[in-house]
Design an enzyme around this catalytic site. Structure first.
Site, short mmCIF file in Angstrom:
data_model
loop_
_atom_site.label_atom_id
_atom_site.label_comp_id
_atom_site.label_asym_id
_atom_site.label_seq_id
_atom_site.Cartn_x
_atom_site.Cartn_y
_atom_site.Cartn_z
N CYS A 125 -8.08 -10.82 0.73
CA CYS A 125 -8.25 -10.39 2.11
C CYS A 125 -8.45 -11.58 3.04
O CYS A 125 -9.40 -12.36 2.89
CB CYS A 125 -9.44 -9.44 2.24
N CYS B 75 -15.37 -3.12 -0.97
CA CYS B 75 -14.01 -3.42 -0.51
C CYS B 75 -13.41 -4.57 -1.31
O CYS B 75 -14.11 -5.24 -2.04
CB CYS B 75 -14.03 -3.75 0.98
N CYS C 139 -16.88 -8.16 5.15
CA CYS C 139 -16.92 -8.53 6.57
C CYS C 139 -17.24 -7.26 7.36
O CYS C 139 -17.26 -6.16 6.79
CB CYS C 139 -15.58 -9.15 7.01
N LYS D 256 -4.31 1.30 14.82
CA LYS D 256 -4.22 2.25 13.70
C LYS D 256 -4.89 3.58 14.05
O LYS D 256 -5.80 3.62 14.91
CB LYS D 256 -4.88 1.66 12.46
N CYS E 143 -14.31 -1.72 5.51
CA CYS E 143 -13.32 -0.97 4.72
C CYS E 143 -13.95 -0.11 3.63
O CYS E 143 -13.31 0.83 3.15
CB CYS E 143 -12.31 -1.93 4.11
N LYS F 210 -6.32 7.34 12.13
CA LYS F 210 -6.63 7.91 10.82
C LYS F 210 -7.07 9.37 10.91
O LYS F 210 -7.87 9.71 11.78
CB LYS F 210 -7.72 7.08 10.15
N ARG G 296 0.85 -1.20 0.00
CA ARG G 296 0.00 0.00 0.00
C ARG G 296 0.89 1.25 0.00
O ARG G 296 1.80 1.37 0.82
CB ARG G 296 -0.88 -0.02 1.24
N ARG H 32 -2.09 6.70 9.74
CA ARG H 32 -2.12 6.17 8.37
C ARG H 32 -2.20 7.30 7.34
O ARG H 32 -2.10 8.47 7.68
CB ARG H 32 -3.34 5.25 8.21
FE1 SRM Z 1 -9.35 -1.91 5.81
C1 SRM Z 1 -8.15 -4.55 7.55
C2 SRM Z 1 -8.40 -3.29 2.94
C3 SRM Z 1 -9.89 1.03 4.27
C4 SRM Z 1 -11.18 -0.86 8.50
N1 SRM Z 1 -8.36 -3.61 5.33
C5 SRM Z 1 -7.91 -4.54 6.20
C6 SRM Z 1 -7.04 -5.58 5.48
C7 SRM Z 1 -5.62 -5.14 5.55
C8 SRM Z 1 -7.24 -7.03 5.94
C9 SRM Z 1 -6.34 -7.58 7.01
O1 SRM Z 1 -6.18 -6.97 8.07
O2 SRM Z 1 -5.83 -8.68 6.79
C10 SRM Z 1 -7.63 -5.44 4.05
C11 SRM Z 1 -6.71 -5.84 2.91
C12 SRM Z 1 -7.53 -6.38 1.77
C13 SRM Z 1 -6.77 -6.62 0.53
O3 SRM Z 1 -6.63 -7.79 0.13
O4 SRM Z 1 -6.32 -5.67 -0.09
C14 SRM Z 1 -8.14 -4.02 4.07
N2 SRM Z 1 -9.07 -1.23 3.97
C15 SRM Z 1 -8.76 -1.98 2.89
C16 SRM Z 1 -8.92 -1.19 1.61
C17 SRM Z 1 -7.95 -1.58 0.51
C18 SRM Z 1 -10.38 -1.35 1.15
C19 SRM Z 1 -10.71 -0.92 -0.26
O5 SRM Z 1 -11.41 -1.71 -0.89
O6 SRM Z 1 -10.32 0.15 -0.70
C20 SRM Z 1 -8.76 0.24 2.16
C21 SRM Z 1 -7.32 0.68 2.19
C22 SRM Z 1 -7.22 2.05 2.77
C23 SRM Z 1 -5.86 2.68 2.66
O7 SRM Z 1 -5.44 2.95 1.53
O8 SRM Z 1 -5.26 2.95 3.70
C24 SRM Z 1 -9.27 0.04 3.57
N3 SRM Z 1 -10.28 -0.18 6.31
C25 SRM Z 1 -10.50 0.88 5.49
C26 SRM Z 1 -11.46 1.76 6.07
C27 SRM Z 1 -12.00 3.04 5.41
C28 SRM Z 1 -11.31 4.28 5.85
O9 SRM Z 1 -10.27 4.23 6.50
O10 SRM Z 1 -11.81 5.35 5.52
C29 SRM Z 1 -11.84 1.22 7.28
C30 SRM Z 1 -12.93 1.78 8.22
C31 SRM Z 1 -12.45 2.91 9.04
C32 SRM Z 1 -11.76 2.41 10.28
O11 SRM Z 1 -10.54 2.36 10.29
O12 SRM Z 1 -12.46 2.02 11.21
C33 SRM Z 1 -11.09 0.00 7.43
N4 SRM Z 1 -9.59 -2.56 7.72
C34 SRM Z 1 -10.43 -2.02 8.64
C35 SRM Z 1 -10.43 -2.86 9.81
C36 SRM Z 1 -11.25 -2.60 11.10
C37 SRM Z 1 -10.47 -1.72 12.02
C38 SRM Z 1 -11.08 -1.62 13.39
O13 SRM Z 1 -10.69 -0.69 14.11
O14 SRM Z 1 -11.87 -2.45 13.79
C39 SRM Z 1 -9.56 -3.92 9.54
C40 SRM Z 1 -9.22 -5.09 10.46
C41 SRM Z 1 -8.22 -4.75 11.50
O15 SRM Z 1 -7.57 -3.71 11.50
O16 SRM Z 1 -8.06 -5.59 12.38
C42 SRM Z 1 -9.06 -3.71 8.20
FE1 SF4 Z 2 -11.35 -7.44 4.02
FE2 SF4 Z 2 -13.40 -7.02 5.61
FE3 SF4 Z 2 -11.88 -4.98 4.83
FE4 SF4 Z 2 -13.47 -6.13 3.10
S1 SF4 Z 2 -14.15 -5.04 4.95
S2 SF4 Z 2 -11.31 -5.63 2.74
S3 SF4 Z 2 -13.44 -8.22 3.73
S4 SF4 Z 2 -11.23 -6.62 6.12
#
Ligand code: SRM
Ligand code: SF4
Length: 567
Positions: free
Chosen positions: A431, A425, A470, A202, A474, A204, A71, A140
């Site tokens: 993922c 997502c 899930c 994390k 994201c 943000k 990323r 981030r």
């Molecule tokens: Fe996310 C985890 C993809 C934005 C909340 N996110 C992941 C992981 C890394 C899975 C993992 O932990 O093994 C995913 C990788 C998937 C893949 O194969 O690429 C993933 N997140 C993404 C992306 C690529 C989604 C997309 O389709 O665009 C976004 C990348 C953002 C970036 O460039 O930095 C992405 N993730 C977000 C957002 C949206 C935002 O930030 O505006 C959220 C919700 C906001 C937040 O942070 O609460 C988000 N991602 C999560 C979470 C839940 C965090 C939590 O506090 O509970 C996880 C899981 C975790 O961290 O344990 C997660």
């Molecule tokens: Fe993976 Fe869940 Fe984030 Fe979708 S919402 S990219 S399934 S961690």
């Protein structure tokens, strides 16, 4: 064998070095050890495996098809044409031939093998980019409004995003040592802001410029809302804290939350207030339970007023009362727009942000061809779209021709407004946390919902739809008017009633539903909306007014009234 906790790994990683260099050099496996899999996140990469191949490889007694996601750190989401071409080259040489625009305004590359990682990172660095703290328990990628219409203000906001990103970048040289072979110093550097254990989770930050909330500012740990004075100059920012989408199915203690505004700061006070939020979270955040470690839980456990007081004490000043502002929507505007300086910007809707060459749709090739002639920039949006930005009048024709030749505008011409703005997502197959399909299911779902929108005369009605594989959220599904949140293969929670400005969360309507159940429900509700809505009323607002849904029962402040200017 039990694994050490993430806190222990961070503390023992020697400021994020761990044994990464050795692990990368080990050619006997495509994997890293458990500890380094945690450490590499801070370097902007996740170890993954192709889940489509998992069962077959297990049957064949092979190790999983290990690969890495990379990323990019891109505060404000702006790339030069040279950077675009360089990333394209990385994608086609070292990764899975695709660039994926994320919901945080940057690119992910997938499918990088361990032996290719170093070359990929070096190529990224060679074009003036890096992946430092794109993931991990640190601040981030900082988001900045991508609206090119407000160019002078956009430029300022972009500058703020850059500066905040730089300010909160860890001081460790680990990234440069591991990927660029910079020699390790005799004495390990200090981490004055983060300390040796970095943050509990994390963190943000996003900056929005009203009237557009295209960054979904309330989904961030710290949201800054630009406030303009009577002369059109930046007066400062409203500060909102505690936004985050992550949740767990069936566990009430894990919930999404929209950030609540706690006051206003002048531009000179921004660093101090942002730093106070980061350090309060560093010191008070839960380091025992990662599911309860985000800033939102620290705020809700201690109370927002107490957290504000602590932030004021550390910043050394009192916040002024939050100032009025108004958001119109949180989407992108597709097609060409001219800015105040006479330059043109073309926003292209992309299918879940995925830029790849597929039969009949050479998106990667098309954008590469544009990058070769384009004299401006590329701006990524937080809705996974791309803006071909800063185009002079005399170049519009050439760009338009390339867009048409490569079908780059097919998403812009999607048959429904809902499809044009849909976000999903990544989910399967990369993922590790996906419970259901998302990106790969989106086209089928959009096809299935289109006849319903047509039947009810709603094809051009903007309705915000988002899907996640899930409950981690994201795609920020909890802010959508209609959302599907994956629960199991082919099963989703249907969430309804967010608003179109990213200010109100939606509510669970159907639990663990299949596509036929979801379509049947939407058919009935869209039918009622079509006949009973008030002029200009959006779908989410209608569902509330008609009493079809109530606000979610999260133990947090929820913005009840989307017209409310200040929380
Ligand atoms: Fe996310 C985890 C993809 C934005 C909340 N996110 C992941 C992981 C890394 C899975 C993992 O932990 O093994 C995913 C990788 C998937 C893949 O194969 O690429 C993933 N997140 C993404 C992306 C690529 C989604 C997309 O389709 O665009 C976004 C990348 C953002 C970036 O460039 O930095 C992405 N993730 C977000 C957002 C949206 C935002 O930030 O505006 C959220 C919700 C906001 C937040 O942070 O609460 C988000 N991602 C999560 C979470 C839940 C965090 C939590 O506090 O509970 C996880 C899981 C975790 O961290 O344990 C997660
Ligand atoms: Fe993976 Fe869940 Fe984030 Fe979708 S919402 S990219 S399934 S961690």
């Amino acid at each position: 064998m039990s694994h050490p906790s993430v806190e222990k790994i961070k503390l023992e990683s020697c400021h994020l070095r761990g044994t990464l260099a050795e692990g990368l050099a080990d050619a006997t496996t495509g994997s890293l050890n458990f500890e380094d899999q945690r450490t590499i996140k801070f370097h902007g990469s996740y170890q993954q495996d192709d889940r489509d191949l998992r069962d077959e490889r297990r049957r064949q007694k092979l190790e999983p098809a290990h690969q890495f996601m990379v990323r990019i750190r891109a505060p404000g989401g702006v790339f030069t044409t040279e950077q675009w071409l360089a990333l394209d080259k990385v994608a086609t040489t070292h990764a899975s031939h695709s660039l994926r625009v994320t919901t945080r305004q940057t690119f992910q590359l997938h499918g990088v093998l361990k032996r290719e990682l170093k070359a990929a990172m070096r190529a990224i660095h060679a074009c003036g980019l890096d992946t430092i703290s794109a993931c991990g328990d640190v601040n981030r990628n900082v988001l900045g409004a991508s609206n090119p219409l407000l160019s002078p203000l956009h430029a300022q906001v972009h500058d703020w995003a850059q500066r905040l990103s730089e300010y909160f970048k860890p001081r460790t040289r680990a990234w440069y040592e591991v990927w660029l072979d910079e020699p390790q110093p005799d004495r390990i550097e200090e981490e004055p802001l983060y300390g040796d254990a970095y943050l509990p989770r994390k963190f943000k930050i996003a900056i929005a410029v009203p009237p557009y909330n295209d960054v979904d500012v309330f989904a961030n740990d710290v949201g800054l809302i630009a406030i303009v004075d009577d002369a059109g100059q930046l007066a400062g920012f409203n500060v909102a804290i505690g936004g985050s989408m992550g949740a767990s199915h069936g566990i009430k203690a894990h919930y999404p939350r929209v950030a609540n505004a706690i006051g206003f700061v002048t531009p000179e006070q921004v660093f101090a207030i942002a730093q106070s939020a980061v350090t309060v979270q560093r010191d008070l955040g839960d380091r025992n339970d990662r599911k309860h470690a985000r800033f939102k839980y620290t705020i809700d456990d201690h109370g927002s007023d107490r957290i504000r007081e602590l932030m004021e004490q550390r910043a050394g000043f009192k916040l002024q009362p939050a100032r009025p502002y108004r958001f119109e929507h949180n989407g992108d505007r597709f097609g060409w727009v001219e800015d105040t300086g006479g330059r043109w910007h073309l926003t292209l809707s992309l299918p879940s942000g995925r830029i790849a060459d597929t039969p009949g749709r050479p998106l990667l090739t098309g954008l590469r061809e544009i990058a070769r002639i384009h004299r401006g920039h590329f701006r990524m949006t937080c809705n996974q779209n791309v803006i071909i930005a800063d185009v002079p009048e005399d170049q519009r024709g050439a760009i338009e021709a390339l867009v048409a030749r490569h079908g780059l505008d097919s998403e812009n011409k999607a048959p429904t407004a809902l499809a044009r703005t849909a976000v999903s997502c990544v989910a399967l197959p990369t993922c590790a946390l996906a419970m259901a399909e998302s990106e790969r299911y989106l086209p089928d779902f959009l096809n299935a919902v289109e006849p319903l929108l047509e039947k009810h005369g709603l094809k051009e009605q903007p309705i915000l739809f988002r899907m996640s594989g899930c409950p981690n959220g994201c795609s920020r599904p909890y802010l959508a008017e209609i959302a599907l949140v994956g629960k199991a293969p082919g099963r989703y929670n249907l969430m309804l009633g967010g608003d179109h400005r990213g200010m109100r969360m939606n509510t669970l309507f159907l639990d663990n539903a299949t596509e036929p159940d979801i379509l049947q429900t939407l058919d009935a509700l869209l039918g009622r909306y079509a006949t009973q809505r008030e002029p200009g009323e959006h779908f989410g607002d209608f569902l509330h007014r008609a009493g079809i849904i109530a606000l979610p029962a999260y133990p947090t402040h929820v913005r009840v009234d989307p017209d409310e200017a200040v929380a």
